[in-house]
Design an enzyme around this catalytic site. Structure first.
Site, mmCIF file in Angstrom:
data_model
loop_
_atom_site.group_PDB
_atom_site.id
_atom_site.type_symbol
_atom_site.label_atom_id
_atom_site.label_comp_id
_atom_site.label_asym_id
_atom_site.label_seq_id
_atom_site.Cartn_x
_atom_site.Cartn_y
_atom_site.Cartn_z
ATOM 1 N N GLY A 119 0.815 -1.209 0.000
ATOM 2 C CA GLY A 119 0.000 0.000 0.000
ATOM 3 C C GLY A 119 0.851 1.262 0.000
ATOM 4 O O GLY A 119 1.949 1.302 -0.566
ATOM 5 N N SER A 120 0.381 2.294 0.685
ATOM 6 C CA SER A 120 0.964 3.626 0.542
ATOM 7 C C SER A 120 2.370 3.797 1.115
ATOM 8 O O SER A 120 3.032 4.782 0.800
ATOM 9 C CB SER A 120 0.036 4.675 1.169
ATOM 10 O OG SER A 120 -1.166 4.759 0.432
ATOM 11 N N THR A 121 2.835 2.870 1.963
ATOM 12 C CA THR A 121 4.237 2.982 2.385
ATOM 13 C C THR A 121 5.159 2.864 1.176
ATOM 14 O O THR A 121 6.281 3.379 1.189
ATOM 15 C CB THR A 121 4.601 1.896 3.418
ATOM 16 O OG1 THR A 121 4.202 0.615 2.912
ATOM 17 C CG2 THR A 121 3.936 2.151 4.758
ATOM 18 N N PHE A 122 4.657 2.203 0.114
ATOM 19 C CA PHE A 122 5.482 2.042 -1.079
ATOM 20 C C PHE A 122 5.591 3.334 -1.879
ATOM 21 O O PHE A 122 6.426 3.438 -2.788
ATOM 22 C CB PHE A 122 4.909 0.926 -1.960
ATOM 23 C CG PHE A 122 5.914 0.374 -2.931
ATOM 24 C CD1 PHE A 122 6.898 -0.501 -2.510
ATOM 25 C CD2 PHE A 122 5.889 0.747 -4.258
ATOM 26 C CE1 PHE A 122 7.838 -0.998 -3.396
ATOM 27 C CE2 PHE A 122 6.817 0.245 -5.158
ATOM 28 C CZ PHE A 122 7.802 -0.627 -4.721
#
Length: 556
Positions: free
Chosen positions: A285-288
Site C-alpha cells: 500500500g501507501s508505504t510504497f
C-alpha cells in the site's frame, strides 16, 4: 591336493593382505561407543544477555548383556523415568549392544539412577537447549530438536557455528559383550560450539512485543509484525511476530488438538513458527509511495513545488482509479500530496517515469532480489514482469498495489533510501566468540552499492518528516524529536473479503536517521487506517527506545 593348495592360498591372503581388515572387524566386536554431546554455543544479545543457553540433562541407556537383575532395573526405570512398564521392559529385554531408554532426563533424576548402581544401566550427561526468556523473539532465535540441532531461526542459520563437536566414550568388552572390568574406558572429549553475538536488543524487543501485543488485543487483529533496525548499517534491534510461542515447549500449540490428524497438527506448528517479517509477502500500500517518490525525485520527473489537482480519482486507460479521499484533495504540491497520501498524484509520478524507467528503479533499489537477511526462508518479491506491465499496472504499483513484498524488504529498502542512498543488508549476526569469551570473528555486512544520490535521500527525508509533522502520519509525532514516516492501508485479496492490512514505517531523527521502525497489523477489526492504529505503535516504541539508545531530544 587342489583343496590343500586352495586353503593354503586363502590363508596367505587372509594373513598378508586382509589381516588389517579382519583385525579391525574383531576390534569392533570388542568395542562399544557412546556419544558425549557437545555444549551448543550461546546466543547473546547486544547488551550481553544470554538468549539461548544449555541445561545439563541425562541420557539413560541399558546394555542387555550386562544386566544382572532385569526386574529390578525395569522397576527402577519405570519409577524414575515415569514411563509405561511395557515400554521399558521391551527395551531392557531387547538383545542389542546398547538400547536408549530416554533422553533429556533432568540431571537430578539421572543422578538418582546412577546412585542405584544398577549393572547394565548407563547414565550419560547431555545438553538440552534452554531459553531464559521463554517466548521472546521466538521466531528469530528458533529452537533445536531432540538431537540438539537447529530447526528454525538463527539456531539453524548459524548451525555450523553453534553446534560444536561431540565426544565419545569407548569401552572394551569380551566376546559376550560384557565390559571388561580392568580395561577402563577411553574418552574423546567434546568441543563446545562457538557463541553467537547478535544485534537484537532484548530490552527493545520487549518494548516492541508489548506494543504489538497491545494493539493486536485492542484491534482483535490476526497478527502484528514489527521491525526495528539501524538504517545506516542494517543491524536489526528487534523483530516481532505476535503471537509468539514458548521456545522451551515449541511443539505445544496451546490449543485443543483433539480431532486433528498428525498432518494437521504439524501444519499448525509450521504456521505458528512462521516469521511473517520475511517468510510472508503482502501488498504494502501507501508505504510504497516512498519508493515512487524516490524514483521520481531522482529521475527529475517531479519536484517538491510541482502543482497537482486531485478530483478524487484518476482515469488511466479504461480504469477509474480513486483516491482514498473520494471528494479529492483539490490543488496541492508534491509535499502536500505526500502528506495527504494522494493516490492520483503518485499515479501521475509513475506515469511520468514510464514502465521501463520505473522498472529500472525497481531493480536498482534491489526490490527484485532477496535482502540476504541471515534467517532461513526469506520470500521474494511477487512482481509483474516488465513486458506484462501496462499503464494500469504501472499506476497501481506506483501507490503500492497489485504486487507483494516482504516487510523486511520494505524496511531494508527504505533504510537504504534514507541513509544517504547506500543499500544495506539486514542482519542479526555481529560477532563469533569462543566459549571463554575470546573474539574469533567479526561478521561483516558492508554497505552495498549506491542506489540513490545523497541529495535525493536528503530531500526524501524532508518530505517524509512533513508527513509526520501535520500529514497522515501525525499520530507518530513525538515531542522533542524530528520523525519521518509514511502510513498505509491496503486491502487483502480477494477484495470482497473486506480484510485490511494497516501499516506505518517511520524513522528518527529525520535529518540523521539512527533507527527505523515498521509496524504491520493484519486484519484489524473496526477502524483499520494505518495512520490511526499503526502509527501510534511506532510512536510508542520510539518514545521508549530513543532515550534508551541515547538519542537526545532536539532542544530547539
Amino acid at each position: 591336493m587342489f583343496t590343500l593348495l586352495f586353503l593354503g592360498g586363502r590363508l596367505v591372503r587372509l594373513m598378508l593382505f586382509e589381516s588389517e581388515y579382519y583385525a579391525k572387524k574383531a576390534q569392533d566386536l570388542h568395542e562399544r561407543e557412546r556419544d558425549i554431546k557437545a555444549a551448543r554455543g550461546k546466543i547473546v544479545d547486544a547488551t550481553g544477555k544470554i538468549l539461548a543457553a544449555n541445561e545439563t540433562v541425562c541420557t539413560i541407556s541399558v546394555i542387555h548383556n550386562q544386566i544382572k537383575e532385569p526386574e529390578k532395573v525395569i522397576a527402577a526405570l519405570v519409577q524414575e523415568l515415569e514411563l509405561p512398564e511395557e515400554k521399558v521392559r521391551a527395551r531392557v529385554e531387547k538383545r542389542s549392544s546398547i538400547e536408549r531408554i530416554k533422553t533429556n532426563v533432568p540431571k537430578e533424576t539421572g543422578d538418582r539412577i546412577r546412585e542405584l548402581g544398577l549393572a547394565g544401566v548407563k547414565v550419560d550427561e547431555d545438553f538440552k537447549r534452554w531459553y531464559p526468556y521463554g517466548s521472546l523473539a521466538s521466531k528469530v532465535l528458533g529452537f533445536t530438536g531432540s538431537d540438539n540441532q537447529g530447526i528454525i531461526g538463527l539456531e539453524v542459520e548459524y548451525e555450523d557455528i553453534l553446534k560444536g563437536s561431540d565426544g565419545k566414550i569407548l569401552t572394551l568388552t569380551d566376546a559376550r559383550g560384557v565390559e571388561l572390568e580392568n580395561a577402563g574406558e577411553s574418552r574423546l572429549e567434546p568441543v563446545a560450539g562457538h557463541d553467537l553475538y547478535i544485534s537484537l536488543d532484548a530490552n527493545i524487543q520487549q518494548f516492541a512485543e508489548q506494543a504489538a501485543e497491545k494493539v493486536m488485543k485492542k484491534k482483535n487483529a490476526d497478527s502484528v509484525s514489527v521491525i526495528i533496525m539501524r538504517p545506516d548499517n542494517g543491524e536489526i534491534l528487534a523483530m516481532v511476530n505476535v503471537p509468539e510461542f514458548d521456545l522451551n515447549t515449541p511443539f505445544e500449540l496451546g490449543t485443543d488438538t483433539s480431532g486433528m490428524t498428525e498432518e494437521e497438527i504439524q501444519d499448525a506448528r509450521n504456521q505458528m513458527w512462521r516469521n511473517g517479517c520475511l517468510n510472508d509477502t503482502y501488498e504494502p500500500g501507501s508505504t510504497f509511495k516512498i519508493i515512487t517518490a524516490s524514483a521520481g525525485l531522482e529521475e527529475g520527473v517531479v519536484s517538491l513545488t510541482d502543482q497537482f489537482s486531485c478530483p478524487g480519482f484518476k482515469i488511466v486507460e479504461d480504469r477509474r482509479i480513486r483516491c482514498h479521499k473520494v471528494t479529492g484533495h483539490g490543488g496541492e504540491n508534491f509535499v502536500q500530496a505526500a502528506q495527504n497520501s494522494c493516490n492520483p498524484v503518485f499515479i501521475e509520478v509513475g506515469l511520468r517515469l514510464g514502465v521501463a524507467k520505473y522498472y529500472s528503479y525497481f531493480e536498482q533499489f534491489g526490490l527484485l532480489k532477496k535482502t540476504g537477511i541471515d534467517l532461513p526462508g526469506e520470500a521474494g518479491t511477487i512482481m509483474h514482469k516488465m513486458e506484462d506491465m501496462g499503464q494500469v499496472e504501472l499506476a497501481t504499483v506506483a501507490f503500492g498495489q497489485s504486487f507483494q513484498i516482504t516487510p523486511i524488504q520494505l524496511a531494508s529498502t527504505v533504510s537504504s533510501l534514507i541513509n544517504g542512498g547506500r543499500r544495506v543488508t539486514p542482519h542479526f549476526g555481529v560477532e563469533v566468540h569462543d566459549s571463554e569469551g575470546a573474539l574469533l570473528e567479526v561478521l561483516d555486512y558492508p554497505l552495498g552499492e549506491r542506489i540513490l544520490s545523497e541529495k535525493t535521500s536528503e530531500t526524501l527525508r524532508y518530505v517524509l518528516e512533513q508527513v509526520v509533522d501535520g500529514g497522515s502520519g501525525k499520530n507518530a509525532y513525538l515531542e522533542g524529536y524530528h520523525v519521518g514516516g509514511k502510513t498505509a492501508t491496503s486491502e487483502t485479496l480477494p477484495r470482497s473479503a473486506n480484510k485490511y492490512i494497516s501499516s506505518f514505517i517511520g524513522f528518527a531523527p529525520a535529518d540523521d536517521p539512527q533507527v527505523l521502525g515498521l509496524c504491520v497489523i493484519h486484519n484489524p477489526q473496526g477502524v483499520y487506517y494505518g495512520g490511526t492504529i499503526a502509527a501510534p505503535v511506532i510512536q510508542e516504541i520510539f518514545a521508549n527506545i530513543l532515550p534508551y539508545l541515547g538519542i537526545e531530544k532536539d532542544i530547539a
